[in-house]
Design a protein around this motif. Structure first.
Motif, mmCIF file in Angstrom:
data_model
loop_
_atom_site.group_PDB
_atom_site.id
_atom_site.type_symbol
_atom_site.label_atom_id
_atom_site.label_comp_id
_atom_site.label_asym_id
_atom_site.label_seq_id
_atom_site.Cartn_x
_atom_site.Cartn_y
_atom_site.Cartn_z
ATOM 1 N N GLN A 118 36.730 58.578 -2.336
ATOM 2 C CA GLN A 118 37.761 59.500 -2.862
ATOM 3 C C GLN A 118 38.514 58.789 -3.980
ATOM 4 N N PRO A 119 37.874 58.642 -5.157
ATOM 5 C CA PRO A 119 38.496 57.831 -6.211
ATOM 6 C C PRO A 119 39.561 58.561 -7.019
ATOM 7 N N ALA A 120 39.779 59.866 -6.779
ATOM 8 C CA ALA A 120 40.677 60.668 -7.627
ATOM 9 C C ALA A 120 42.019 59.943 -7.827
ATOM 10 N N PRO A 121 42.549 59.911 -9.061
ATOM 11 C CA PRO A 121 42.059 60.585 -10.269
ATOM 12 C C PRO A 121 41.067 59.758 -11.089
ATOM 13 N N PHE A 122 40.576 58.650 -10.514
ATOM 14 C CA PHE A 122 39.668 57.769 -11.254
ATOM 15 C C PHE A 122 38.218 58.140 -10.961
ATOM 16 N N THR A 123 37.309 57.412 -11.602
ATOM 17 C CA THR A 123 35.895 57.447 -11.206
ATOM 18 C C THR A 123 35.681 56.244 -10.278
ATOM 19 N N PRO A 124 34.606 56.197 -9.473
ATOM 20 C CA PRO A 124 34.430 55.057 -8.563
ATOM 21 C C PRO A 124 34.442 53.733 -9.331
ATOM 22 N N PRO A 125 35.052 52.681 -8.760
ATOM 23 C CA PRO A 125 35.126 51.396 -9.468
ATOM 24 C C PRO A 125 33.744 50.896 -9.875
ATOM 25 N N GLY A 126 33.661 50.332 -11.088
ATOM 26 C CA GLY A 126 32.386 49.805 -11.590
ATOM 27 C C GLY A 126 32.407 48.302 -11.733
ATOM 28 N N SER A 127 33.522 47.655 -11.323
ATOM 29 C CA SER A 127 33.606 46.191 -11.370
ATOM 30 C C SER A 127 34.543 45.728 -10.261
ATOM 31 N N PRO A 128 34.357 44.483 -9.772
ATOM 32 C CA PRO A 128 35.220 43.983 -8.696
ATOM 33 C C PRO A 128 36.688 43.977 -9.097
ATOM 34 N N GLN A 129 36.951 43.656 -10.365
ATOM 35 C CA GLN A 129 38.348 43.546 -10.817
ATOM 36 C C GLN A 129 39.099 44.861 -10.658
ATOM 37 N N VAL A 130 38.530 45.933 -11.195
ATOM 38 C CA VAL A 130 39.248 47.214 -11.160
ATOM 39 C C VAL A 130 39.345 47.730 -9.725
ATOM 40 N N GLY A 131 38.339 47.450 -8.910
ATOM 41 C CA GLY A 131 38.392 47.843 -7.500
ATOM 42 C C GLY A 131 39.511 47.130 -6.767
ATOM 43 N N PHE A 132 39.693 45.830 -7.053
ATOM 44 C CA PHE A 132 40.751 45.049 -6.407
ATOM 45 C C PHE A 132 42.131 45.562 -6.817
ATOM 46 N N LEU A 133 42.307 45.887 -8.101
ATOM 47 C CA LEU A 133 43.602 46.403 -8.565
ATOM 48 C C LEU A 133 43.915 47.742 -7.900
ATOM 49 N N ARG A 134 42.901 48.591 -7.763
ATOM 50 C CA ARG A 134 43.131 49.892 -7.118
ATOM 51 C C ARG A 134 43.415 49.719 -5.622
ATOM 52 N N PHE A 135 42.813 48.692 -5.005
ATOM 53 C CA PHE A 135 43.093 48.408 -3.597
ATOM 54 C C PHE A 135 44.572 48.054 -3.421
ATOM 55 N N LEU A 136 45.092 47.189 -4.289
ATOM 56 C CA LEU A 136 46.511 46.826 -4.218
ATOM 57 C C LEU A 136 47.394 48.046 -4.468
ATOM 58 N N HIS A 137 46.973 48.900 -5.412
ATOM 59 C CA HIS A 137 47.755 50.102 -5.710
ATOM 60 C C HIS A 137 47.738 51.067 -4.523
ATOM 61 N N LEU A 138 46.582 51.197 -3.871
ATOM 62 C CA LEU A 138 46.485 52.071 -2.689
ATOM 63 C C LEU A 138 47.431 51.585 -1.588
ATOM 64 N N LEU A 139 47.389 50.279 -1.307
ATOM 65 C CA LEU A 139 48.260 49.736 -0.259
ATOM 66 C C LEU A 139 49.725 49.981 -0.568
ATOM 67 N N SER A 140 50.103 49.789 -1.839
ATOM 68 C CA SER A 140 51.520 49.820 -2.190
ATOM 69 C C SER A 140 52.056 51.226 -2.429
ATOM 70 N N SER A 141 51.179 52.197 -2.734
ATOM 71 C CA SER A 141 51.698 53.514 -3.120
ATOM 72 C C SER A 141 51.355 54.641 -2.149
ATOM 73 N N PHE A 142 50.434 54.426 -1.220
ATOM 74 C CA PHE A 142 50.046 55.508 -0.316
ATOM 75 C C PHE A 142 51.186 55.811 0.654
ATOM 76 N N ASP A 143 51.392 57.088 0.926
ATOM 77 C CA ASP A 143 52.468 57.523 1.839
ATOM 78 C C ASP A 143 51.941 57.475 3.272
ATOM 79 N N TRP A 144 51.995 56.276 3.869
ATOM 80 C CA TRP A 144 51.428 56.090 5.209
ATOM 81 C C TRP A 144 52.207 56.878 6.253
ATOM 82 N N ARG A 145 53.471 57.119 5.995
ATOM 83 C CA ARG A 145 54.299 57.817 6.990
ATOM 84 C C ARG A 145 53.865 59.271 7.143
ATOM 85 N N ASN A 146 53.552 59.928 6.052
ATOM 86 C CA ASN A 146 53.347 61.382 6.100
ATOM 87 C C ASN A 146 51.905 61.835 5.882
#
Length: 1121
Positions: free
Chosen positions: A859-887
């Motif tokens: 579920q990469p929205a709004p991106f396309t699936p990561p094509g390199s380890p670097q961009v995947g790692f940055l999106r992983f950090l962004h997912l952890l920090s911005s996802f609304d785990w409570r709701n």
């Protein structure tokens, strides 16, 4: 009131990432107190009106759910200007208008004479060349008019900009001022004169210069109000000629208005007709003539469409999140308004459509229309204006304004428009997908280049592009861009990169040079002062890493062109199909090197004589080598071989029904994949009973050998017992029998035990566990006192199911995901290395981390699936920090098994049972309700800590990767802050078996019983397996003191155990003889309490870790009472 120029729409800088609710205010600024409305029974139950029915029908047919409609309405309220803000803007504009109308006259001087300007104010223009004809004097403006988005009603927050057009009096200008930059210089002088007059006014806050969309020929004056409102909005002052002052025919894209002789200062014999055309210069000057006409046109269109302003606002938010709405050659708010106007006037959309429909249709039009090939025009009388073909010959992107003379996309490159097309196409796909929250993904999630592109590189030393202009003989283009060598050379760089990278990429993007801002007391910044030029590559995974570039046949006419492009790299090669063609072979043996082939190509192309960028000037952002794919592949191949041999074994009482891997190494996600080891036997002694190896006294801890778990299911049979103990005995017998058969047929060294069978094969250890499918059910069954059979779930059965059913299934599923996305494993390893380094690996387990990363690919929205380890790692950090785990539950749709109905069911169940569910809830097709992977951890406090540290790490890494001046050391994000911990237990490096995996590994001078040369063999004595003193010590600490403290350690070579005291443990408790462990007695009067005995506990830490613990550092005194 004056209409606006297209380009006069530089709006807010960042879209609202999180909506903030402002308090409702009354007319007098006081807070309004809302009272509940009392309705009669008839009002409560009256049937819906026709309008309400229409709204319900619209919500059902247009939106996936009515919630999306409500979100859209809330967003529009959030970005719209409030009445109070509008009153402030109107008041400030009135003040400025009065001040401007009182500008004093000055005597007439030569344009090049700047003596009338005081030294405190500079002219906002690069005077190159210095000489220019003409006279100039200051005079009050002929008129001051509002233009742009503010009077149109399409101005949005957060950065509010109101545009003022100040008409230069006709007697200052001359009809021939369009030639040789005379008009732009007079325009800049007029702005400087206004700035000089306004500096003395106390009604103006700050005053700065800027350029309209990065165009240095169109400087503007930025004014802010004084006091606390100075940051709330900005008024942008444009100097414009009187309407109709210059003939539009002078600005035909084929006409020349910059003379070579004047620009170069050299005598030439060229006539005007032989001079090169200057379309970009012409469009810059023409843009100043038309803002009023544009505002009138847009006002007429918007008056017929009630949702026009809201539609433009949504489109602007969408553009801003993609960083496409600002800078040189951007698709700004003005173009968004004009695009909607075009769709309305050509009846592609209806005046009755809602804002959401306007947005969707605009994106659909952008996705399906290529303005680089088929331009569009708003002109009603195209016969008397330049044709679209003439515009296409001069510009890369064509969108002609209502006058028919101005190309509003004159400065846009084809790559920027292709990026716009790609983003629109991706957005439409996500919006049509009912399983994606389109609103949040497309309008609320920012897409910076570093997180969007698979590879990013930068050109840092931009002044070298001047040299490129000379080499490429771009004098006429340089004149057209008025000396802006960056914008002159950029299309040639993009074309070269597109040609060289070819099929390896599906999109090439570049950063848009930001609008410069500088003080009115400073000289205009030079072109080299702008930030480095960034380029982003969106890769085709199947072609990006190819080391061979196959060219045309040797006798083809295109062969010479291929050789010219690749130079010494090109060579003739004969292929297996008999063809002899030109080809380029790039260096790349390992997966890591192949991933860097685009880097080799870019370095080669930009190191050519035309560009002469030395490799240090090309700042390329990728991860460093040793990415572990080859090691993982060796493990998988060895496992596949063992699996085949297990299937073929004969002589077992029951046949094997399945062999499944249940280890991260078998799905390519082990941080450090197990490596085949060859043992140094002189390091070990032999154990007497089983002849296994044990390290000699005084030696360092032996190398850690990971057992790779393999689950072996045996067939069902009526002979299987129904008693849990008997089943364990049968499984033990199977382990013994399997070991005997593997030793007999394949000479593998095996060691059976009641729970598993260890097999030493190819320098790796495989841990085979026999499983019986009914055993979890047997564990749930028990007989009560009345003799009745009771089935009750318990932790033992759940743990067995997890080990024998769920983990093998997850491993095989993620192995399949790795085959689809080659960088999935590398992203997982980076993510888990970060979690380990930041001491979070106990809270976010390996399986949880793998699922989090899998969600980025599925579920990469709004991106396309990561094509390199670097961009995947940055999106992983962004997912952890911005996802609304409570709701929200994080839904990982493995194998695409979940339907839209399943998504709705999961979300409904989640909301209904939220309080009883884990704080981090991850749903999969096989686990929709319980989130078994996160049931035990993390807790609320640890998840909050993870979110904070992930956000900070993301900032640090992105800043490093995008700032070429910083040292490139991504390990900064891997070093944990230890200030928050109370006690640090420092370990003896010799007894830490994984020391070499540390973020900053120390220099090692001792051996761990492993020979580095030669191939690992099967057979021989069994080594020490799964022995890690650090993890064993941690387990003991948690068992003994888990009620008093939390213990953290980096599992990958960490030499520090961090201890955090639990606050509740230090509350004095009443004395009880059963609860005096690790506590001391305190007597106060008649009260006898116990408190933790910290000094004794620290001593126990030392005693329990004797030989392993080097020192203990007490960092805080939190236990002082």
């Amino acid at each position: 009131m004056v209409p606006t120029d297209s380009t006069n729409e530089k709006q807010d800088e960042e879209a609202p990432l999180k909506a903030k609710r402002s308090k409702p205010e009354g007319a007098d600024g006081e807070e309004v107190v809302y009272q509940p409305v009392k309705l009669s029974r008839s009002d409560l139950y009256r049937p819906p009106t026709a309008e309400e029915l229409n709204q319900l029908k619209e919500a059902e047919s247009l939106f996936h759910c009515s919630l999306l409609k409500m979100k859209m309405e809330e967003l529009l309220k959030e970005v719209a200007l409030r009445e109070r803000r509008k009153q402030q803007i109107d008041s400030f504009i009135q003040t400025i208008t009065k001040l401007l109308q009182a500008v004093p006259d000055s005597p007439e001087v030569e344009v090049s004479d700047l003596s009338w300007l005081s030294g405190a104010v500079k002219i906002p223009f690069l005077l190159v060349p210095k000489t220019s004809k003409g006279k100039f004097h200051m005079a009050p403006p002929a008129s001051v008019d509002l233009i742009g988005s503010y009077p149109l009603g399409t101005c949005i927050k957060p950065r509010v900009m109101a545009d003022l057009a100040v008409t230069i009096p006709a007697d200052i200008l001359h009809p021939k001022d369009v030639i040789n930059q005379r008009y732009p210089r007079k325009r800049a002088l007029y702005l400087a004169g206004l700035a000089q007059y306004l500096t003395s006014s106390s009604d103006i806050g700050t005053m700065r210069y800027s350029c309209l969309h990065g165009n240095r020929l169109r400087p503007v004056l930025l004014l802010t109000p004084p006091g606390k409102d100075s940051s709330s909005f900005t008024v942008r002052v444009h100097a414009c000629p009187p309407p109709g002052f210059f003939k539009p025919s002078r600005f035909h894209p084929q006409r020349n208005n910059i003379r070579t002789e004047w620009y170069t200062g050299l005598q030439t014999s060229q006539s005007e007709s032989s001079e090169p055309p200057t379309p970009h210069y012409n469009s810059s000057v023409l843009g100043d003539l038309l803002p009023r006409a544009h505002l009138q046109f847009l006002s007429a269109v918007s008056s017929q469409c009630s949702a026009f302003a809201d539609g433009v606002a949504l489109l602007k938010v969408w553009l801003r999140q993609r960083e496409l709405d600002q800078g040189a050659g951007c698709f700004n708010g003005f173009l968004a308004s004009m695009l909607l106007a075009y769709l309305l006037t050509t009846h592609r959309i209806s005046n009755t459509m809602t804002a959401y429909q306007l947005l969707r249709n605009s994106l659909n039009f952008l996705a399906s229309t290529d303005l680089t090939v088929n331009g569009i025009s708003l002109a009603k009388d195209p016969d008397s204006t330049p044709s679209l073909a003439e515009f296409h010959s001069a510009f890369q992107v064509v969108f002609v304004d209502p006058s028919g003379h101005l190309n509003m996309c004159a400065d846009m490159t084809a790559c920027t428009y292709k990026q716009l097309q790609h983003e629109a196409s991706v957005s439409i796909q996500f919006w049509d997908n009912p399983t994606v929250d389109g609103f949040h993904a497309l309008l609320m999630t920012p897409k910076p280049m570093i997180r969007t592109s698979d590879h990013v590189f930068q050109l840092c030393d931009l002044v070298k592009l001047q040299f490129s202009c000379k080499k490429l003989n771009l004098l006429s283009e340089l004149m057209d861009h008025s000396g802006n060598y960056v914008q002159t050379v950029l299309p040639f760089i993009l074309s070269l990169l597109q040609q060289g990278l070819g099929q390896r990429i599906c999109l090439l993007t570049h950063s848009l040079s930001p609008d410069p801002e500088w003080s009115v007391e400073s000289e205009a910044p030079k072109y080299k002062a702008q930030p480095p030029l960034s380029f982003g590559l969106l890769l085709r995974p199947e072609l990006a890493a190819s080391v061979l570039e196959r060219g045309p046949p040797a006798d083809s006419p295109k062969a010479a062109e291929f050789r010219q492009l690749w130079g010494f790299r090109s060579e003739l090669r004969r292929f297996q199909d008999g063809a002899i063609t030109e080809a380029v072979l790039w260096d790349g043996k390992s997966t890591c090197q192949k991933r860097l082939v685009p880097r080799q190509i870019i370095t080669h192309l930009l190191f050519c004589p035309c560009f002469f960028f030395i490799p240090q000037c090309i700042h390329y952002n990728v991860q460093v080598p040793s990415t572990g794919e080859e090691e993982s592949l060796l493990v998988v191949q060895s496992y596949d071989d063992l699996s085949r041999k297990l299937w073929r074994l004969e002589g077992l009482p029951l046949s094997i029904t399945s062999v499944q891997g249940a280890h991260p190494a078998l799905r390519y996600t082990q941080v450090f994949p197990p490596q085949p080891l060859k043992l140094d036997y002189s390091f070990f002694d032999r154990e007497k009973t089983q002849r296994s190896l044990v390290p000699k006294d005084g030696k360092p801890c032996p190398a850690y050998i990971t057992p790779i778990t393999v689950i072996c299911h045996m067939e069902g049979s009526g002979k299987w017992p129904h008693d849990r103990l008997a089943i364990r005995h049968i499984r033990t017998a199977f382990h013994i029998k399997l070991g005997e058969l593997l030793k007999k047929h394949h000479n593998y060294t095996c060691r059976p035990s009641p729970t598993h069978l260890d097999v030493w094969k190819d320098g790796l250890v495989f841990r085979i566990q026999v499983a019986y499918h009914r055993e979890p059910q047997v564990l749930r069954e028990s007989v009560n006192a009345e003799g009745l059979l009771v089935v009750r779930d318990n932790e033992e059965a759940q743990a067995l199911e997890m080990a024998t059913i769920h983990k093998p299934l997850l491993t095989s599923t993620l192995h399949g995901l790795q085959q689809q996305h080659p960088c999935f494993g590398a992203v997982c390893r980076l993510a888990k290395r970060w979690l380990g380094a930041q001491l979070f690996s106990e809270d976010i387990t390996e399986d949880t981390a793998d699922l989090l990363v899998a969600s980025l690919f599925l579920q990469p929205a709004p991106f396309t699936p990561p094509g390199s380890p670097q961009v995947g790692f940055l999106r992983f950090l962004h997912l952890l920090s911005s996802f609304d785990w409570r709701n929200n539950p994080l839904i990982v749709n493995l194998n695409n098994h979940l339907t839209a109905a399943d998504y709705t069911e999961i979300k409904n169940d989640f909301m209904a049972s939220r309080e009883s569910l884990p704080v981090m809830f991850i749903a999969t097709p096989k686990d929709k309700k319980l989130s078994m992977w996160t049931k035990r951890a993390p807790c609320v406090q640890m998840l909050q800590r993870v979110v904070v540290v992930a956000a900070e790490s993301l900032k640090v890494v992105e800043r490093q990767l995008m700032d070429g001046t910083q040292m490139q050391d991504v390990r900064v994000a891997m070093r944990p802050p230890l200030d928050a911990y109370d006690v640090l237990i420092h370990l003896n490096p010799k007894q830490v078996p994984l020391l070499s995996q540390a973020v900053d590994p120390p220099t090692v001078t001792f051996s761990r019983g492993v020979v580095t040369s030669g191939l690992a063999q099967s057979g021989g004595a069994l080594p020490v397996i799964d022995y890690n003193p650090v993890s064993l010590y941690l387990t003991e600490l948690r068992e003994a003191f888990g009620d008093l403290a939390l213990f953290f350690c980096d599992p990958y070579g960490g030499t520090v155990i961090a201890v955090l005291w639990k606050p509740k443990a230090f509350i004095p408790a009443p004395f009880k003889t059963s609860q005096v462990s690790a506590r001391r007695v305190e007597v106060r009067g008649e009260e006898v309490n116990t408190v933790p005995n910290v000094e004794a506990i620290l001593e126990d830490f030392q005693v329990m870790g004797q030989g392993l613990v080097k020192s203990i550092e007490a960092r805080t005194e939190k236990w002082s009472f």
